[in-house]
Design a protein around this motif. Structure first.
Motif, PDB file in Angstrom:
ATOM      1  N   THR A  79       0.831  -1.205   0.000  1.00  0.00           N
ATOM      2  CA  THR A  79       0.000   0.000   0.000  1.00  0.00           C
ATOM      3  C   THR A  79       0.867   1.257   0.000  1.00  0.00           C
ATOM      4  N   ARG A  80       1.914   1.229   0.825  1.00  0.00           N
ATOM      5  CA  ARG A  80       2.804   2.388   0.902  1.00  0.00           C
ATOM      6  C   ARG A  80       3.389   2.722  -0.471  1.00  0.00           C
ATOM      7  N   GLU A  81       3.801   1.670  -1.181  1.00  0.00           N
ATOM      8  CA  GLU A  81       4.372   1.908  -2.509  1.00  0.00           C
ATOM      9  C   GLU A  81       3.312   2.447  -3.473  1.00  0.00           C
ATOM     10  N   MET A  82       2.085   1.961  -3.323  1.00  0.00           N
ATOM     11  CA  MET A  82       1.024   2.443  -4.218  1.00  0.00           C
ATOM     12  C   MET A  82       0.726   3.922  -3.934  1.00  0.00           C
ATOM     13  N   VAL A  83       0.653   4.293  -2.641  1.00  0.00           N
ATOM     14  CA  VAL A  83       0.401   5.703  -2.299  1.00  0.00           C
ATOM     15  C   VAL A  83       1.539   6.570  -2.847  1.00  0.00           C
ATOM     16  N   ARG A  84       2.747   6.127  -2.620  1.00  0.00           N
ATOM     17  CA  ARG A  84       3.909   6.881  -3.124  1.00  0.00           C
ATOM     18  C   ARG A  84       3.873   7.042  -4.636  1.00  0.00           C
ATOM     19  N   SER A  85       3.303   6.042  -5.304  1.00  0.00           N
ATOM     20  CA  SER A  85       3.297   6.110  -6.767  1.00  0.00           C
ATOM     21  C   SER A  85       2.045   6.817  -7.305  1.00  0.00           C
ATOM     22  N   GLY A  86       1.240   7.397  -6.406  1.00  0.00           N
ATOM     23  CA  GLY A  86       0.158   8.257  -6.880  1.00  0.00           C
ATOM     24  C   GLY A  86      -1.255   7.682  -6.813  1.00  0.00           C
ATOM     25  N   VAL A  87      -1.455   6.657  -5.979  1.00  0.00           N
ATOM     26  CA  VAL A  87      -2.794   6.086  -5.834  1.00  0.00           C
ATOM     27  C   VAL A  87      -3.304   6.378  -4.417  1.00  0.00           C
ATOM     28  N   ALA A  88      -4.536   6.858  -4.286  1.00  0.00           N
ATOM     29  CA  ALA A  88      -5.103   7.090  -2.955  1.00  0.00           C
ATOM     30  C   ALA A  88      -6.436   6.365  -2.828  1.00  0.00           C
ATOM     31  N   HIS A  89      -6.668   5.771  -1.666  1.00  0.00           N
ATOM     32  CA  HIS A  89      -7.862   4.958  -1.447  1.00  0.00           C
ATOM     33  C   HIS A  89      -8.758   5.645  -0.413  1.00  0.00           C
ATOM     34  N   CYS A  90      -9.983   5.933  -0.805  1.00  0.00           N
ATOM     35  CA  CYS A  90     -10.946   6.518   0.132  1.00  0.00           C
ATOM     36  C   CYS A  90     -11.987   5.434   0.431  1.00  0.00           C
ATOM     37  N   PRO A  91     -11.856   4.756   1.583  1.00  0.00           N
ATOM     38  CA  PRO A  91     -12.653   3.543   1.811  1.00  0.00           C
ATOM     39  C   PRO A  91     -14.115   3.815   2.135  1.00  0.00           C
ATOM     40  N   HIS A 151      -2.018  14.135  -3.211  1.00  0.00           N
ATOM     41  CA  HIS A 151      -1.992  14.582  -4.607  1.00  0.00           C
ATOM     42  C   HIS A 151      -1.958  13.392  -5.572  1.00  0.00           C
ATOM     43  N   PRO A 152      -2.960  12.523  -5.484  1.00  0.00           N
ATOM     44  CA  PRO A 152      -2.931  11.292  -6.289  1.00  0.00           C
ATOM     45  C   PRO A 152      -3.233  11.549  -7.764  1.00  0.00           C
ATOM     46  N   ARG A 153      -2.753  10.643  -8.599  1.00  0.00           N
ATOM     47  CA  ARG A 153      -3.167  10.673 -10.002  1.00  0.00           C
ATOM     48  C   ARG A 153      -4.340   9.714 -10.218  1.00  0.00           C
ATOM     49  N   LEU A 154      -4.577   8.876  -9.193  1.00  0.00           N
ATOM     50  CA  LEU A 154      -5.755   7.996  -9.235  1.00  0.00           C
ATOM     51  C   LEU A 154      -6.383   7.952  -7.853  1.00  0.00           C
ATOM     52  N   ALA A 175      -7.548  10.844 -12.044  1.00  0.00           N
ATOM     53  CA  ALA A 175      -8.523   9.847 -12.503  1.00  0.00           C
ATOM     54  C   ALA A 175      -9.257   9.294 -11.281  1.00  0.00           C
ATOM     55  N   VAL A 176     -10.489   8.820 -11.491  1.00  0.00           N
ATOM     56  CA  VAL A 176     -11.275   8.295 -10.377  1.00  0.00           C
ATOM     57  C   VAL A 176     -11.804   6.908 -10.747  1.00  0.00           C
ATOM     58  N   LEU A 177     -11.549   5.952  -9.851  1.00  0.00           N
ATOM     59  CA  LEU A 177     -12.188   4.639  -9.976  1.00  0.00           C
ATOM     60  C   LEU A 177     -13.240   4.586  -8.876  1.00  0.00           C
ATOM     61  N   LEU A 178     -14.492   4.641  -9.300  1.00  0.00           N
ATOM     62  CA  LEU A 178     -15.609   4.879  -8.385  1.00  0.00           C
ATOM     63  C   LEU A 178     -16.482   3.644  -8.226  1.00  0.00           C
TER      64      LEU A 178
END
Ligand code: ATP
Length: 235
Positions: A70-82, A152-155, A186-189
């Motif tokens: 998860t840490r690597e994904m956040v660092r690479s620009g992905v954010a999860h809003c659960p 500042h995510p890109r996704l 981008a948003v994955l909804l």
């Protein structure tokens, strides 16, 4: 930008995704519809690295991320809003937002992100010093989205933002998603309110029992009688 190729995942011995393939092009809004238990939240957990991938592959911005944390994904620009928001009720709005910027060392960029979040959600600025637990459900959802945007995510992975929220605030939040998209995220909804999600989405997938059963543009699926029959009950 994000590409899932026949992804399999689940919990312990339970398989929840049976080979899901899906694309989220740069700067687009993609929605995933489906009944309870279809695997929608599981899908987001796999993308953010919360759940391991058992089979298939995940490619993010040209790199294979199949085994990333998860840490690597956040660092690479992905954010999860659960789903269920999971804000810190005893902390102030301001402090909750600061938590979202925890991976960023530079104070100036944190401040810039905070200003941007406040421009998306002026209500949060008005309530910056208030404890988050005293906000309305809709405002807490805004805060949860705002906190995700602090990295500042890109996704942005967004799980059920309309759940339990007054319709007026749902409209406001969906309006802001469009602005967030225009700013380059981008948003994955994942959304129960299929009608609303399809109005917003560039592309949509319907999941059933961990499999993609229908896909198409938002407007194609909005006209699809199978989707109407099964998923337009929720308004
Ligand atoms: P909902 O809107 O109800 O959350 P969903 O489409 O998001 O539905 P998931 O939560 O992804 O569905 O669940 C997919 C499958 O995985 C279901 O069969 C569910 O029972 C199972 N599941 C979900 N979370 C867990 C967990 N923590 N442990 C074990 N099984 C789980």
């Amino acid at each position: 930008m994000l590409e899932l190729d026949r992804v399999v995942s689940g919990y312990g011995s339970i398989r929840a995704l049976h080979g899901v393939s899906l694309n989220v092009p740069r700067g687009s809004i993609v929605t995933v519809l489906g009944a309870n238990g279809a695997g929608k939240s599981t899908l987001l957990r796999v993308v953010s690295g919360l759940l391991p991938i058992w089979g298939g592959d995940l490619k993010w911005e040209g790199r294979w991320m199949t085994k990333k944390s998860t840490r690597e994904m956040v660092r690479s620009g992905v954010a999860h809003c659960p789903e269920g928001r999971q804000i810190f009720p005893l902390l102030t709005v301001y402090e909750n937002l600061q938590m979202g910027g925890y991976l960023r060392e530079d104070r100036k960029t944190v401040k810039r992100s905070m200003d941007q979040v406040f421009s998306f959600f002026p209500r949060l600025k008005e309530r910056a010093k208030q404890r988050a637990g005293t906000l309305s459900g809709g405002e807490q959802q805004m805060l949860a989205i705002g906190r995700s945007l602090m990295s500042h995510p890109r996704l942005l992975l967004l799980d059920e933002p309309s759940l339990g929220i007054a319709p007026k605030l749902v409209q406001e939040i969906f309006g802001i998603l469009r602005v967030i998209q225009e700013e380059g995220t981008a948003v994955l909804l994942v959304e129960q309110n299929a009608r609303l999600a399809l109005q917003l989405a560039d592309y949509a997938y319907v999941l059933e029992l961990g499999r993609v059963v229908i896909e198409g543009t938002g407007s194609e699926l909005a006209k699809d009688s199978r989707v109407e029959e099964r998923y337009f009950g929720v308004r």
